[in-house]
Scaffold this active site. Sequence first.
Site, PDB file in Angstrom:
ATOM      1  N   ASP A 102       0.869  -1.207   0.102  1.00  0.00           N
ATOM      2  CA  ASP A 102      -0.064  -0.127   0.073  1.00  0.00           C
ATOM      3  C   ASP A 102       1.011   1.417  -0.053  1.00  0.00           C
ATOM      4  O   ASP A 102       1.753   1.601   1.131  1.00  0.00           O
ATOM      5  CB  ASP A 102      -0.938   0.130   1.272  1.00  0.00           C
ATOM      6  CG  ASP A 102      -1.978   1.052   1.252  1.00  0.00           C
ATOM      7  OD1 ASP A 102      -1.941   1.866   0.231  1.00  0.00           O
ATOM      8  OD2 ASP A 102      -2.921   1.152   2.044  1.00  0.00           O
ATOM      9  N   GLU A 157      -1.361  -1.104  -4.158  1.00  0.00           N
ATOM     10  CA  GLU A 157      -2.580  -0.198  -3.652  1.00  0.00           C
ATOM     11  C   GLU A 157      -2.034   1.193  -3.813  1.00  0.00           C
ATOM     12  O   GLU A 157      -1.235   1.562  -3.217  1.00  0.00           O
ATOM     13  CB  GLU A 157      -3.131  -0.766  -2.318  1.00  0.00           C
ATOM     14  CG  GLU A 157      -4.125   0.154  -1.945  1.00  0.00           C
ATOM     15  CD  GLU A 157      -4.632  -0.578  -0.606  1.00  0.00           C
ATOM     16  OE1 GLU A 157      -4.602  -1.755  -0.186  1.00  0.00           O
ATOM     17  OE2 GLU A 157      -5.169   0.066   0.374  1.00  0.00           O
ATOM     18  N   GLU A 197     -10.141   3.937  -2.377  1.00  0.00           N
ATOM     19  CA  GLU A 197     -10.650   4.350  -1.068  1.00  0.00           C
ATOM     20  C   GLU A 197     -10.788   5.866  -0.773  1.00  0.00           C
ATOM     21  O   GLU A 197     -11.621   6.396  -0.038  1.00  0.00           O
ATOM     22  CB  GLU A 197      -9.594   3.864   0.074  1.00  0.00           C
ATOM     23  CG  GLU A 197      -8.200   4.345  -0.087  1.00  0.00           C
ATOM     24  CD  GLU A 197      -7.325   3.951   1.099  1.00  0.00           C
ATOM     25  OE1 GLU A 197      -6.579   2.990   0.869  1.00  0.00           O
ATOM     26  OE2 GLU A 197      -6.885   4.727   2.047  1.00  0.00           O
ATOM     27  N   HIS A 236     -12.257  -1.432   1.587  1.00  0.00           N
ATOM     28  CA  HIS A 236     -11.614  -0.928   2.178  1.00  0.00           C
ATOM     29  C   HIS A 236     -12.062  -0.678   3.700  1.00  0.00           C
ATOM     30  O   HIS A 236     -13.230  -0.385   3.652  1.00  0.00           O
ATOM     31  CB  HIS A 236     -11.004   0.572   1.728  1.00  0.00           C
ATOM     32  CG  HIS A 236     -10.227   1.492   2.527  1.00  0.00           C
ATOM     33  ND1 HIS A 236     -10.644   2.300   3.592  1.00  0.00           N
ATOM     34  CD2 HIS A 236      -9.001   1.259   2.656  1.00  0.00           C
ATOM     35  CE1 HIS A 236      -9.577   2.873   4.247  1.00  0.00           C
ATOM     36  NE2 HIS A 236      -8.377   2.439   3.846  1.00  0.00           N
TER      37      HIS A 236
END
Length: 389
Positions: free
Chosen positions: A200, A226, A252, A302
């Site tokens: 991420d 991500e 997200e 998310h």
Amino acid sequence: MRITAIRSHVLQTDMPEELGYSQQYYARRTAHIVEVQTDEGITGWGECFGPGTVALANKTIVEKVIQPMVLGDDPLDRDVIWHKVYNLLRDHGQKGMPIQALSGVDIALWDIAGKVTGLPLHKLIGGAHRTRVQAYGYGMMLKRESTAAHLARFADEAAAIRDMGFAATKMKVGLGAREDVKLCEAVRRGVGEGFDFMVDANHCYTTSDAFFVGRALEELGAYWFEEPVAPEDLDGYRALRAGLKVNISGGEAEFTRWGWRRLLEAQGLDIAQPEVCALGGITEYLRVLALCHAHFVPVVNHVWGSAVAVATNLHLLAAMPPMPGGLFPREPWLEFDTTLNIFRDSLLTEPLDIQGQVARNGGWIAVPDGPGLGVEPDRAFLSAYAFAG
Ligand SMILES: [Mg+2]
């Protein structure tokens, strides 16, 4: 049935240690729980995404802007209320905090609908495609320490999360592209071959740096990459998805069906990660889910925040149709933050005990089956951690 009051409970506590991701370090944890009261004594609970002082701004929107619009309305008219609020706020923000605030109210209205009918949220949506969900555990946060210290810690934490029973793990990056590749190598060493790990970036890269890290992730067999670039950079997303073998995930920071429409049309996502407590609540999440599946993009929600958000997501994951279908479809995972979070672990009168379930049941978590969200915040806890700002 009428709505009589809407209250925001913003909670805050000091964390035992400072943690970080690619944008900032943080030393306090915040949660924003929304309570919708009715004239029949039924109370609904929801949650708004947004940490720190953002939660205080959202509380003002919930109580001072949205509440007067919907007082006296029937709480079962969820879609009517959603559009009334959205249409009146459209000129003042089609993304961001107004929609985060609306999200918490909408989730609470679904909780009320479940309590009125005696049905769990997943049954209201259309039923459970699965009665249990596997979780992936994220950790491996940034700290104010050397790259060498990060490398040793990330390898150890990755192995520890695997050993807790989680189905996969996810790490942060953000020290710089070259250092980040070393962190990813350390995590692969930590978990060994044959165990999924994800990365991420919280949108910290340029497209060229994202290609540099993404090519290393291909070699390491990472499952997804991500938020590699800024959420507004739809061209970057499209280029990365076309040019890299690793799955590109994100979403997200996107809001409503209209934001998601553009994101999906850009064809930059292999995996969509909608945040129900931000994008417009459950009412809008269901439309975004349909839009993702209409583009044949699988969804892995998310998840962030308190036990209210976790319970909401367990229902949504249960009610999510397999895409595509099959005897052995890839099932959606629950995202779970393995760092200490008192607002998730101690908020409820009956805790979900996610980590205990993961340890006991080989990574599997039962979907709550009480009416609505099936969880009740402890009012003494809400008072004890109230944050006035
Ligand atoms: Mg993320």
